[in-house]
Structures are given as structure tokens and as C-alpha cells.
Design a protein around this motif. Structure first.
Motif, short mmCIF file in Angstrom:
data_model
loop_
_atom_site.label_atom_id
_atom_site.label_comp_id
_atom_site.label_asym_id
_atom_site.label_seq_id
_atom_site.Cartn_x
_atom_site.Cartn_y
_atom_site.Cartn_z
N THR A 19 0.87 -1.25 0.04
CA THR A 19 -0.02 0.17 0.04
C THR A 19 0.97 1.26 -0.12
O THR A 19 2.21 1.12 0.43
CB THR A 19 -1.08 0.02 1.38
OG1 THR A 19 0.05 0.34 2.49
CG2 THR A 19 -1.67 -1.29 1.57
N GLN A 52 -8.93 -12.77 3.39
CA GLN A 52 -7.74 -12.73 2.47
C GLN A 52 -7.21 -14.12 2.57
O GLN A 52 -6.84 -14.45 1.40
CB GLN A 52 -6.87 -11.76 3.12
CG GLN A 52 -7.40 -10.18 3.03
CD GLN A 52 -7.86 -10.05 1.71
OE1 GLN A 52 -7.49 -10.37 0.58
NE2 GLN A 52 -8.88 -9.06 1.87
N ALA A 62 -6.24 -9.10 -4.42
CA ALA A 62 -6.36 -7.87 -5.17
C ALA A 62 -4.89 -7.70 -5.88
O ALA A 62 -4.03 -8.60 -5.23
CB ALA A 62 -6.78 -6.80 -4.39
N ALA A 63 -4.69 -7.04 -6.98
CA ALA A 63 -3.45 -6.81 -7.75
C ALA A 63 -2.42 -6.65 -6.62
O ALA A 63 -1.15 -6.93 -7.07
CB ALA A 63 -3.72 -6.10 -8.69
N ASN A 64 -2.55 -5.86 -5.90
CA ASN A 64 -1.52 -5.48 -4.85
C ASN A 64 -1.05 -6.28 -3.82
O ASN A 64 -0.28 -6.36 -2.94
CB ASN A 64 -1.65 -4.08 -4.23
CG ASN A 64 -2.79 -4.01 -3.38
OD1 ASN A 64 -3.56 -4.71 -3.66
ND2 ASN A 64 -2.78 -2.99 -2.40
N GLN B 123 -2.21 -1.18 -16.75
CA GLN B 123 -2.12 0.08 -15.92
C GLN B 123 -0.75 0.12 -15.43
O GLN B 123 -0.07 -0.82 -15.33
CB GLN B 123 -2.95 -0.05 -14.45
CG GLN B 123 -3.18 1.18 -13.94
CD GLN B 123 -3.75 0.94 -12.51
OE1 GLN B 123 -4.14 -0.17 -12.07
NE2 GLN B 123 -3.99 2.17 -11.86
N LEU B 197 -10.93 0.52 -14.66
CA LEU B 197 -10.06 0.35 -13.46
C LEU B 197 -11.05 0.33 -12.30
O LEU B 197 -10.84 -0.62 -11.35
CB LEU B 197 -9.23 1.49 -13.21
CG LEU B 197 -8.10 1.49 -14.09
CD1 LEU B 197 -7.06 2.66 -13.80
CD2 LEU B 197 -7.15 0.09 -13.86
N GLU B 198 -12.21 0.77 -12.40
CA GLU B 198 -13.10 0.83 -11.06
C GLU B 198 -13.83 -0.41 -11.31
O GLU B 198 -13.97 -1.15 -10.06
CB GLU B 198 -14.00 2.10 -11.27
CG GLU B 198 -14.62 2.40 -9.92
CD GLU B 198 -15.30 3.72 -10.16
OE1 GLU B 198 -16.56 3.72 -10.05
OE2 GLU B 198 -14.76 4.92 -10.49
N LEU B 200 -13.23 -3.43 -12.57
CA LEU B 200 -12.29 -4.71 -12.39
C LEU B 200 -11.89 -4.68 -10.77
O LEU B 200 -11.91 -5.90 -10.41
CB LEU B 200 -10.89 -4.22 -12.91
CG LEU B 200 -11.00 -4.58 -14.31
CD1 LEU B 200 -9.30 -4.22 -14.88
CD2 LEU B 200 -11.62 -5.78 -14.98
N ARG B 201 -12.37 -3.77 -9.89
CA ARG B 201 -12.48 -3.89 -8.54
C ARG B 201 -13.66 -4.35 -7.94
O ARG B 201 -13.70 -4.63 -6.66
CB ARG B 201 -11.62 -2.85 -7.85
CG ARG B 201 -10.17 -2.39 -7.96
CD ARG B 201 -9.62 -1.49 -7.03
NE ARG B 201 -10.06 -0.02 -7.50
CZ ARG B 201 -9.36 0.71 -8.19
NH1 ARG B 201 -8.03 0.13 -8.66
NH2 ARG B 201 -9.53 1.97 -8.77
N ARG B 206 -14.65 -10.11 -9.31
CA ARG B 206 -14.08 -11.26 -8.53
C ARG B 206 -14.78 -12.56 -8.78
O ARG B 206 -14.22 -13.80 -8.45
CB ARG B 206 -14.01 -10.72 -7.02
CG ARG B 206 -13.11 -11.61 -6.10
CD ARG B 206 -12.71 -11.00 -4.84
NE ARG B 206 -14.03 -11.10 -4.19
CZ ARG B 206 -14.26 -10.25 -3.06
NH1 ARG B 206 -13.34 -9.89 -2.43
NH2 ARG B 206 -15.81 -10.04 -2.57
#
Lengths: 325, 309
Positions: A19, A52, A62-64, B123, B197-198, B200-201, B206
């Protein structure tokens, strides 16, 4: 594949998120074994890492986010598996039911489409056959008038029906392990019991293995024979439900049980655990619970307690024996 | 759906009426009239002209006459371009403007949407930075800078395309289309990128992954349709703006479109021409907004049901 192989063996699983403020360690070195046919409950406050952990099983972070350690499904390592092979696991071996069916279902696709695409992602069947199977699945999760519901969009269904449809979608490809992440939290209390009943019946009828995630010990206790308590990304106690309810060991588990209001004893006030869940950007040293723990001693702040066997349960506490005494 | 469309269509009639009335009053509130020129006409000539066009009548009578003619589809004679009726002027200018604007919007959407989506999917990659860099330029650099540059490079230095003028050759529309499309293209790309982007979250994406769907199915079926919605709502007003805002481009490239008439008409106090143009543009905007709303219903079932009930 050996017969004594557990269905799921999680070892040293950590989940980290990059983050802007630094690295968050949402899950820290978790060990967990789930046998075939078991119903395991994962309980903890929000932010304890239970969701998680569930997402990390099939690489849905999530991607991060990044998972390290080991997740073995019948001995086969899932972490680091290429996306293509993970896809065959998702839905088909490990399926997930998410918390809020309003947002977890695609608003612009009919229930039928969302069921059919799941079926066809894992089996070579033509559209018409998949459609019939989809209707059967809606009937199995006790959605009345299934043929009509197939043509409807999520927003046309009530909350309870939506979650039933979500469950049908999760089960449609015939998974072995069903991960249900707060499946009833977004529902009315009266509907909650129905949906829990449905999950219990389906698990039994289909010989599923269930991992039920909830912050609500009542929900977990209703379905699970074994309960794993998580705190700030770590497993603090792992015990058979009756043991856990009758003789909780870890001070956090005890706090959690004391915080549940007992309707049968209205004079007995629920006791909240003092303090707050730690900031996982800079978690407390040693035992992550020590700043809130009534039994904490100097050692707790310095040394991280390992999960160890104490009187028929696994617990991560330096003072487990004193706690039980 | 059809019933909804028809109801919306009828609902637009009062709006149009209001716009016509407002425009009628406003254009007359402006000082001067169609026959005031730098070299003043003789008073009796001017009076004759005003009588000929009915401008000597009380305003409410003029208004009633205009509405009556309008109902028959007659927009009246132009007061300054005296050999032409407003209908004739629109009939010659509108097709050019529509062709130019239509092509520009197609280009803006056809390139902007995929580029924006691509930037979102990659991105922070070189592709993303390149697309967004060009997008910022496209939004920031005004069309009166871009248009002459295009004419200079492709028209004069490279000699690939005509610099301007209009003889009916489609190639003459190419440079104006690019110049006109660029800002909208850039904005659409940015909008689409942010929207993808929005989306996809969102939890439902998911879920789609958790079901084991292929990346293509997740993207095309679950992520892109909802991601397109904000672009779609922008397209209604944007299309109207491109169709009406082509004045600069039409002037630079010497195209006989509608844009120049609006400005000329307003400067000359050519009452009937201004009103005619206002009506054309208002109709365009109203029907484009209706089209966007209907398309919205196709993509989002929640909107469709609300329209039905």
C-alpha cells in the motif's frame, strides 16, 4: 494421490499487500488442515485476515496482494500455479460464496446466464443442457419458480433468493470445497437461518467440505464441528466446537465468547474486549494480542507464540496452561 | 421498451416548444435587427422590408405566425440571405455537418473506448502512459491549433490529403474529422480507463474469476459492459457538442456546414435563421439524449425496469 492426504493443507501462508503507506501483512504464517467432509469455521473480527486467507487459496487476491507459503489441495501445490491451471481449480474444486449477493452477482446478467457460464466453464455441455442443469440447481437451492428466476436479473430477486442463487452458482461446477465468506451477514436475521440451513443440507447431501467464514460465533457454531479463531492475521486457537465453547483457552477466544450477549441470561452483560484491532502496517511485537490481553507478561511482547497442542486443541499462547487452569 | 421510447418522444415536445419560445424572445431582446447595417438604409426602405417580413406586427402576432408555419415544417425565409429559405440553408448545411460530426464521434468512440480499456488493463505500463499522455494533449490543445497543424503537415508538407474545401470528395472530410474527434476521443479514452479500473475492482468481477471463467469471459461479459455506462452517458451531450461545435473546424477547412450559419445568423440578427438552427440543434440534443437513455436500458437492466414501470 494418497488416501490419507487431507483435502486442504495450508502451511506458513502469509498474505502481504503493498500500500502507499507500506506493507500490510494481512495473513501471517497461518497453518491449517481441512479434511474431506469437514465443516471448519473461521472466526475473527473484520480485519483479522480471514477473508484474505480464503481469497489467497485460489489466487483471487487484489492486484497489490501477494501470497507466500503453501496451499496444497490433495497434495497439489496451488500457490504459484499458472493462471490457466488455477482456473480449473476455481469453481470446479474450490468454490466461493461471497458476502453480499447484491454486489457479488453481475447486475447486468441474468441468473441463468451466470449459472450457465459457470457450468460451461468446467464441462463441455451445450447451452440447452447447461440451461436445464442451471434450473435444476436453482431448484436444489430451493428457489421457487426456478424457470422464471433463470430469466431474471439479480435486482429482481429478494436478498435471500439472491444468496441462494449465489450458492447455486458456486456449486454448479461440482466443487469439493465450498468456501462461504460471511454468506449470511448481508441478510435479514429471519432469512439468515434459512440460508444456513440450506448450506448445512447441501453440504451433507453432496458430501461437501465447508469452510465457513464469519465474525459471528453463533453462525459458525450452528454449522461447524471445528472452529479456527483468527486474530490480526494469525490463528490463535483451533479446536472442536464443543471444546472451544465449553473451555476456551486463548484469552482472545475467551474475550470473543464473553462479548456475545446471552439472551438466556439478560442480567449477564456482554463484555467487549478492550482496545482495538492492531494496525497491520505496524503490528505489535511478539503475540499480536498482547496489548489487549489480560494475561500478558513481558515474554508476550517479545516472543511470538507458536501454535501448539494443549489439552486436545491447538493454541498460540505462552500462557495457555495458566489460562486453562 | 417501445412504449417507453414513444412516451419519452412525446415528452420532448413541450421541451422543444419551450426552447423555441425562449429563443424567439431572446433573439429579439438583442439590440438591433436584421436590417440594421453599418450604412443605414433609408427609413422607408427599412419599413418596407420590415413589412415584407412581418416585423411590423405586434410581437405576439409574429410569434403565432411563426409557430403556425413551424407546425407545417416551414422555418420561414432567411432575413439576410434573401434568396434562400431557412429550410434550404439547413438542407445544404446539415448533411455536411452530420457527416463530419458523425464520423468524428465514430472515430472518438471507436478508438477512445478500446484505447482507454487497454490502458486500464495495462495500468502503469508504457501503453498506459502513452495513451494517457496523448489524451492529456488531446484535451489540452485547442482545436484551432490542432486543425491548422494537421492541414500543414498532411495537406501541405506530405500532400496526402486536401487542405480544405468541399467538392463532395470523402477524403476532404478526413482531416476535419480527426481535428474534431481528437478532444472527444481523448476524453472518452480517459473516461473508459477510469471506469474499467473501477469495475475490475468490483465484487462481481471477483465472483466471475472465482467461478473459473476465462480471462476473456471475465473481461468481455462481466467487466466491459458496466464499464461502458459512464462513457455512454457522456456520449449524448458529447455527440451534440461535436455536431454543433464544428464551427471552428468548418471554418478552418472551408466546409459548408451548419456551424457558420449559426454565428453569421446571430451576428446579423437573422431571426428566422437563428431560430431554425436552434430548433435543429435542440432536436438533435433531445433525440441523442433519448437514444443514450434507451441504450443505457439495453446495458443496464435496472434502468430498463424503471422505465417500464
Amino acid at each position: 494421490m494418497r488416501a490419507d492426504q487431507p483435502l486442504l493443507r495450508v502451511a506458513g501462508l502469509s498474505v502481504r499487500f503493498d500500500t502507499p503507506d507500506g506493507e500490510v501483512r494481512a495473513v501471517d504464517c497461518v497453518d491449517l488442515v481441512v479434511d474431506r467432509g469437514e465443516c471448519v469455521g473461521l472466526v475473527g473480527e473484520s480485519g483479522s485476515g480471514k477473508s484474505q486467507l480464503a481469497l489467497a487459496l485460489t489466487g483471487l487476491l487484489a492486484a497489490n496482494g501477494r501470497a507466500t507459503g503453501s496451499v496444497r489441495l490433495e497434495g497439489r501445490e496451488l500457490l504459484g500455479l499458472p493462471e490457466r491451471e488455477l482456473r480449473a481449480v476455481r469453481g470446479r474444486r474450490i468454490a466461493t460464496v461471497f458476502q453480499d449477493p447484491m454486489t457479488a452477482l453481475a447486475p447486468h446478467l441474468t441468473i441463468g446466464t451466470q449459472l450457465v457460464e459457470t457450468i460451461r466453464a468446467h464441462a463441455t455441455v451445450d447451452r440447452a443442457t447447461a440451461r436445464t442443469q442451471a434450473r435444476d440447481w436453482l431448484e436444489r437451492v430451493r428457489v421457487p419458480d426456478a424457470a422464471t428466476r433463470l430469466r431474471q436479473y439479480p435486482h429482481e430477486l429478494s436478498g435471500g433468493l439472491r444468496q441462494r442463487a449465489m450458492i447455486a452458482i458456486a456449486l454448479a461446477a461440482g466443487p469439493d470445497l465450498l468456501v462461504a465468506d460471511e454468506p449470511t451477514t448481508a441478510l435479514d436475521v429471519t432469512i439468515q437461518a434459512q440460508v444456513l440451513r440450506l448450506i448445512a443440507d447441501l453440504v451433507q447431501a453432496r458430501g461437501l467440505t465447508l469452510m465457513l467464514i464469519s465474525h459471528d460465533l453463533g453462525v459458525i457454531g450452528a454449522l461447524c464441528r471445528r472452529i479456527v479463531v483468527m486474530y490480526a492475521g494469525t490463528v490463535v486457537e483451533d479446536a472442536v466446537a464443543t471444546t472451544l465453547f465449553d473451555r476456551p483457552c486463548h484469552p482472545y477466544t475467551r474475550g470473543l465468547l464473553a462479548a456475545v450477549p446471552d439472551l438466556a441470561r439478560p442480567d449477564h452483560r456482554a463484555q467487549p474486549i478492550p482496545g482495538h484491532i492492531p494496525n497491520l502496517l505496524a503490528p505489535p511485537s511478539g503475540c499480536r494480542f498482547h496489548p489487549r490481553c489480560p494475561l500478558a507478561v513481558d515474554r508476550c511482547a517479545q516472543e511470538k507464540p507458536a501454535l501448539r497442542e494443549v489439552e486436545g486443541r491447538r493454541v498460540a499462547c505462552h500462557r495457555a496452561e495458566e489460562a486453562l487452569a | 421498451m417501445l412504449q417507453y421510447a414513444l412516451r419519452r418522444l412525446f415528452g420532448a415536445v413541450p421541451t422543444l416548444f419551450l426552447i423555441v419560445t425562449l429563443a424567439f424572445v431572446l433573439v429579439r431582446l438583442a439590440p438591433g435587427g436584421p436590417f440594421d447595417e453599418e450604412q443605414a438604409l433609408a427609413p422607408e426602405v427599412k419599413a418596407n422590408l420590415e413589412r415584407a417580413y412581418g416585423l411590423d406586427r405586434p410581437l405576439h402576432e409574429q410569434y403565432a405566425n411563426y409557430l403556425g408555419a413551424l407546425l407545417r415544417g416551414d422555418l420561414g425565409p432567411s432575413m439576410r440571405l434573401r434568396d434562400f429559405t431557412v429550410n434550404e440553408l439547413i438542407a445544404t448545411g446539415l448533411p455536411v455537418s452530420l457527416a463530419l460530426g458523425g464520423m468524428a464521434i465514430l472515430l472518438a468512440v471507436g478508438l477512445g473506448v478500446p484505447l482507454g480499456a487497454l490502458a486500464a488493463l495495462r495500468q502503469n505500463s508504457a501503453v498506459d502512459h502513452a495513451v494517457m499522455g496523448v489524451a492529456v494533449l488531446g484535451i489540452a490543445v485547442p482545436v484551432y491549433v490542432v486543425a491548422p497543424l494537421l492541414a500543414l503537415v498532411f495537406g501541405i508538407h506530405l500532400g496526402w490529403l486536401p487542405v480544405g474545401g468541399w467538392s463532395g470528395d470523402a477524403r476532404e472530410l478526413l482531416l476535419p474529422t480527426i481535428a474534431l474527434a481528437l478532444p472527444t476521443l481523448a476524453y472518452v479514452a480517459r473516461l473508459m480507463r477510469g471506469s474499467v479500473l473501477e469495475v475490475l475492482r468490483l465484487p462481481h468481477v471477483r465472483t466471475a474469476r472465482a467461478k473459473g471463467l476465462s480471462p476473456a469471459a471475465v473481461l468481455w461479459r462481466h467487466a466491459l459492459p458496466p464499464a461502458f455506462l459512464p462513457v455512454l452517458s457522456y456520449l449524448g451531450p458529447a455527440t451534440a457538442a461535436v455536431l454543433t461545435g464544428s464551427l471552428v473546424v468548418e471554418t478552418i477547412f472551408g466546409l459548408p456546414g451548419m456551424g457558420r450559419y449559426l454565428v453569421q445568423g446571430a451576428l446579423n440578427r437573422d431571426y428566422t435563421l437563428v431560430l431554425g438552427k436552434v430548433i435543429v440543434y435542440a432536436t438533435l440534443i433531445l433525440s441523442l439524449n433519448l437514444a443514450v437513455d434507451l441504450l443505457y436500458g439495453v446495458l443496464d437492466p435496472r434502468v430498463r425496469q424503471r422505465g417500464r414501470s
